[in-house]
Design an enzyme around this catalytic site. Structure first.
Site, PDB file in Angstrom:
ATOM      1  N   LYS A   1     -10.874  -3.286  -4.093  1.00 33.71           N
ATOM      2  CA  LYS A   1     -11.669  -2.059  -4.237  1.00 33.71           C
ATOM      3  C   LYS A   1     -10.821  -0.932  -4.807  1.00 33.71           C
ATOM      4  CE  LYS A   1     -12.626  -2.491   0.576  1.00 33.71           C
ATOM      5  NZ  LYS A   1     -13.398  -3.016   1.561  1.00 33.71           N
TER       6      LYS A   1
ATOM      7  N   LYS B   1      -4.787  -9.688  -6.696  1.00 28.78           N
ATOM      8  CA  LYS B   1      -6.022  -9.802  -5.894  1.00 28.78           C
ATOM      9  C   LYS B   1      -7.106  -8.865  -6.422  1.00 28.78           C
ATOM     10  CE  LYS B   1      -6.360  -7.690  -1.929  1.00 28.78           C
ATOM     11  NZ  LYS B   1      -6.180  -7.170  -0.574  1.00 28.78           N
TER      12      LYS B   1
ATOM     13  N   LYS C   1       0.821  -1.219   0.000  1.00 30.70           N
ATOM     14  CA  LYS C   1       0.000   0.000   0.000  1.00 30.70           C
ATOM     15  C   LYS C   1       0.850   1.261   0.000  1.00 30.70           C
ATOM     16  CE  LYS C   1      -4.473  -1.407   1.682  1.00 30.70           C
ATOM     17  NZ  LYS C   1      -5.547  -1.190   2.639  1.00 30.70           N
TER      18      LYS C   1
END
Ligand code: TYM
Length: 346
Positions: free
Chosen positions: A208, A205, A122
């Site tokens: 969102k 993956k 992230k």
């Protein structure tokens, strides 16, 4: 309650959370929410949280965050979570999470957090610009779980490392303060779809936050959009194999088979038995029909619930009261163990 060895015996209790950052995806639904509903029906106490404090570890537009939190609550309820059977609430309404999170900031070691792959993913290349909250995030997640003495946590595969850290934090706390206080939580990573992959790249993956909306199915997508995304999903030129081993090295094919299995509640092996030798031109329409039949009623119910946000807010407030009634005594006892002077109730 203690057993013969004087260790605390923890009554089974389930906790899990989802971030209100963007729309719910098929990955959230198959990897987490379906398990949440099953566990609710198993008779164990179940607590499910919209983790808004986690969401702000990256920038969230205030109006969008508010909307996403209510939409997530609507998604939970539309998927079968019953606010009378489960405790449903948003994290920021129960302050014990953040308070125990601070304690765990002082228990966890920098080296432990430095190993977290989700932070590395992230934060990307520019770690200096990441928020401190993003780095400390797993400590708050451990607090979410342990402030309820939760014993079981249903999650998708990507949360496994955070749950291992939760166990490490519980063990270190118990060891440092010479107590048997926090339970050693069990991750529950089950089902055919614990890792739903992107529809555009079977090695990534489904998320969102992927910039491509075509990479994921959202619970807010209408039937035509779902069908279109499945029709356009990346595949390879081979037909489906006649055994599960034949999916080796075919991540996109494996993903679609797993999604079919997850949606139909069957094993991937059974799906392969049914579709052995089928071309994707035959398989994809069946998958699209199945996805629409499962997701459209949820979508319709979410829309109905979102028409009355005051009712959603009432449900979250009631859930927060019930959650705080469990969490506050656990936090108070934790403060006693640590040696904090307490002369008023939390
Ligand atoms: P979050 O919001 O990213 O995802 C919520 C849940 O959905 C699962 N999931 C998936 N499962 C299968 N395939 C996918 N592609 C997929 N994408 C997401 C996740 O594994 C998760 O179970 N840190 C957590 C939220 C959290 C939490 C907690 C969870 C905060 N505190 C305490 C459990 C207990 C997160 O970011 O999940």
């Amino acid at each position: 309650m203690t057993d013969q060895t004087n260790a605390v015996v923890h009554t089974p209790r389930v906790f899990s959370g989802i971030q209100p950052s963007g729309h719910l995806t098929l990955g959230n639904y198959l990897g987490a929410i379906r398990r949440f509903v099953e566990m609710q029906e198993s008779g164990i106490e179940t607590i499910y949280c919209m983790v808004d404090l986690h969401a702000i570890t990256v920038w969230q537009d205030p109006d969008a965050l508010c909307h996403a939190t209510r939409e997530l609550a609507a998604g939970f309820i539309a998927s079968g979570l019953d606010p009378k059977k489960s405790i449903l609430f948003n994290q920021s309404q129960v302050s014990a999470h953040a308070q125990l999170g601070w304690v765990f900031n002082c228990v966890a070691r920098m080296g432990w957090l430095n190993r977290m792959t989700q932070f590395k993913d992230k934060a990307g290349k520019n770690r200096e610009a990441a928020s401190v909250g993003l780095f400390a995030y797993p400590n708050l997640m451990a607090a979410d779980i342990l402030v309820y003495h939760a014993t079981h946590v249903p999650v998708g595969e990507d949360q496994k490392q955070h749950l291992e850290l939760t166990r490490d934090i519980a063990e270190k706390f118990n060891h440092d303060y010479k107590v048997d206080w926090f339970p050693i939580t069990e991750p529950v990573i089950e089902g055919a779809a614990t890792r739903v992959m992107s529809l555009r790249d079977g090695t990534k993956k489904m998320s969102k936050s992927d910039p491509s909306d075509m990479s994921r199915i959202n619970l807010t997508d209408d039937a035509d959009t779902i069908a279109k995304k499945i029709r356009k999903a990346k595949t390879d030129p081979e037909p489906l194999p006649d055994s599960i081993d034949g999916l080796e090295g075919r991540p996109e094919a494996r993903n679609l088979v797993n999604i079919y299995a997850g949606l139909s509640g069957r094993k991937p092996e059974d799906v392969i038995d049914e579709f052995a030798g089928a071309q994707f031109g035959q398989f994809k329409p069946k998958l699209a029909d199945l996805a629409v039949s499962v997701l459209s009623p949820i979508n319709a119910e979410m829309n109905r619930l979102m028409a009355d946000v005051a009712e959603i807010d009432r449900i979250l407030g009631d859930g927060a009261d019930r959650a705080a009634a469990i969490a506050n005594p656990i936090l108070e006892r934790t403060f006693d163990i640590i040696g904090m002077v307490r002369s008023r109730q939390l």
